[in-house]
Design a protein around this motif. Structure first.
Motif, PDB file in Angstrom:
ATOM      1  N   VAL A   1       5.624  51.904  -7.990  1.00 36.65           N
ATOM      2  CA  VAL A   1       4.775  52.431  -6.921  1.00 36.65           C
ATOM      3  C   VAL A   1       3.361  51.890  -7.094  1.00 36.65           C
ATOM      4  O   VAL A   1       2.714  52.132  -8.122  1.00 36.65           O
TER       5      VAL A   1
ATOM      6  N   TYR B   1      -4.541  53.908  -2.791  1.00 39.14           N
ATOM      7  CA  TYR B   1      -4.717  55.352  -2.604  1.00 39.14           C
ATOM      8  C   TYR B   1      -6.157  55.722  -2.961  1.00 39.14           C
ATOM      9  O   TYR B   1      -6.673  55.304  -4.003  1.00 39.14           O
TER      10      TYR B   1
ATOM     11  N   ALA C   1       6.432  59.963  -2.450  1.00 36.19           N
ATOM     12  CA  ALA C   1       5.029  60.315  -2.224  1.00 36.19           C
ATOM     13  C   ALA C   1       4.622  61.520  -3.057  1.00 36.19           C
ATOM     14  O   ALA C   1       3.555  61.522  -3.696  1.00 36.19           O
TER      15      ALA C   1
ATOM     16  N   ALA D   1       4.598  60.567  -6.789  1.00 34.49           N
ATOM     17  CA  ALA D   1       3.479  59.680  -7.095  1.00 34.49           C
ATOM     18  C   ALA D   1       2.165  60.453  -7.171  1.00 34.49           C
ATOM     19  O   ALA D   1       1.328  60.189  -8.044  1.00 34.49           O
TER      20      ALA D   1
ATOM     21  N   ALA E   1       3.978  57.245   1.191  1.00 32.61           N
ATOM     22  CA  ALA E   1       4.496  56.194   0.316  1.00 32.61           C
ATOM     23  C   ALA E   1       5.421  55.330   1.158  1.00 32.61           C
ATOM     24  O   ALA E   1       6.534  55.741   1.486  1.00 32.61           O
TER      25      ALA E   1
ATOM     26  N   MET F   1       1.500  53.396  -2.014  1.00 29.65           N
ATOM     27  CA  MET F   1       0.873  54.625  -1.545  1.00 29.65           C
ATOM     28  C   MET F   1      -0.324  54.288  -0.658  1.00 29.65           C
ATOM     29  O   MET F   1      -1.199  53.518  -1.052  1.00 29.65           O
TER      30      MET F   1
END
Length: 316
Positions: A95, A100, A120, A123, A222, A233
């Motif tokens: 990821v 982000y 998502a 993460a 995500a 992300m």
């Protein structure tokens, strides 16, 4: 129910295969499901017509929905594939978190059913060490314990819908982040605000928590990169809310802005969204006061032709 159980068994069997064929089979099952369900096709066409306006043909829109339904079946596979990744502590290898925003908790993270909402949540928990979310409880208690224990290993704590908002509020008060998926029809106590141009019953709790306690709202997702178990992300800048002397108007205003941001993410990755959901279940009116359901009343949104074309060049 039998078909659902058979589908889950099939996906668990598929998970035993190498990544590329496993995800190809999952996508194929999803697309087959879409082709066989006239009801889901109707939901998707209504939803996509709202999003894209009158310009694209039904064939083009259904092609987007078919590919997106393949992604939904991949998300089920993600829930199994992520378990050994969590146990090895290797989530960051799969990821990309570079895009982000650097937002310090506490904050409320909201996402649509886009990309992999399962990834998502995990993460976000990995990024901050702990995260709390509200989700449906699995009917099978053994499956429930198995899934929850592995999520908790990543720092993601799931609370049932009944009483979940109180648990989420307590977690935020302790400095954690709260997670919600907020793009589906809200059966009870929803707020009627536009979603892709048509009024829809919308989750209000994120807006209420933000207004009452001052927590910012981060809209993100995500999204899948490539055909298999790789993700990025994404998130828009934090939304800081302000209260007025009209609480209901404040909730509607914030929910409307959240929906607008969800739309931005969804249109950028239309081939990974849950278009087959019956989003518009209640009789409603468009913001201008006209009755809902008219494609002619909706102009084509800027950039939607590009998004339609993009699905043809992205991996299934």
């Amino acid at each position: 129910m039998l078909e659902y159980a058979a589908g889950r068994v099939a996906l668990f069997v598929v998970n035993l295969l190498p990544e590329r064929p496993a995800y190809a089979i999952a996508a194929g099952l999803g697309q087959l499901f879409f082709r066989c369900s006239r009801r889901r096709q109707r939901y998707a066409l209504h939803f996509l017509r709202n999003a894209y306006g009158a310009a694209p043909s039904d064939v083009e829109l259904l092609a987007v929905a078919r590919q997106a339904t393949g992604n939904i079946f991949k998300v089920v596979l993600d829930t199994v594939r992520v378990i050994p990744v969590i146990r090895r502590g290797q989530l960051r290898d799969y990821v990309d978190l570079s895009a982000y925003p650097n937002v310090a908790p506490p904050y409320i993270a909201v996402t649509p059913h886009l990309g992999s909402w399962e990834i998502a949540g995990i993460a976000c928990a990995t990024l901050h060490g702990e995260a709390h979310a509200i989700a449906k409880v699995f009917k099978n208690p053994l499956l429930q314990r198995f899934i929850l224990s592995n999520r908790q290993r990543a720092g993601l704590y799931i609370h049932p819908k009944r009483g979940g908002i109180r648990a989420l509020s307590r977690a935020l008060d302790r400095g954690c982040i709260g997670l919600q998926v907020v793009d589906q029809h809200q059966r009870l106590r929803g707020v009627q605000v536009p979603f892709f141009g048509e009024m829809a019953s919308t989750e209000r709790s994120a807006a209420v928590l933000s207004l009452r306690r001052g927590y910012p709202i981060v809209v993100g997702a995500a999204v899948r990169v490539g055909p298999g178990f790789r993700f990025k992300m994404l998130a828009l800048p934090p939304l800081h809310t302000e209260s007025s002397d009209d609480p209901e108007a404040d909730v509607a205003r914030i929910a409307t802005e959240v929906n607008r941001r969800l739309e931005t993410l969804i249109l950028a990755h239309a081939n990974q969204y849950l278009w087959i959901h019956n989003r518009y279940r209640t009789q409603s009116t468009t913001p201008g006061g006209d009755s809902s359901g008219g494609g002619d009343a909706r102009a084509t949104r800027p950039g939607t032709e590009k998004a339609i074309d993009a699905h043809e060049h992205s991996p299934s």
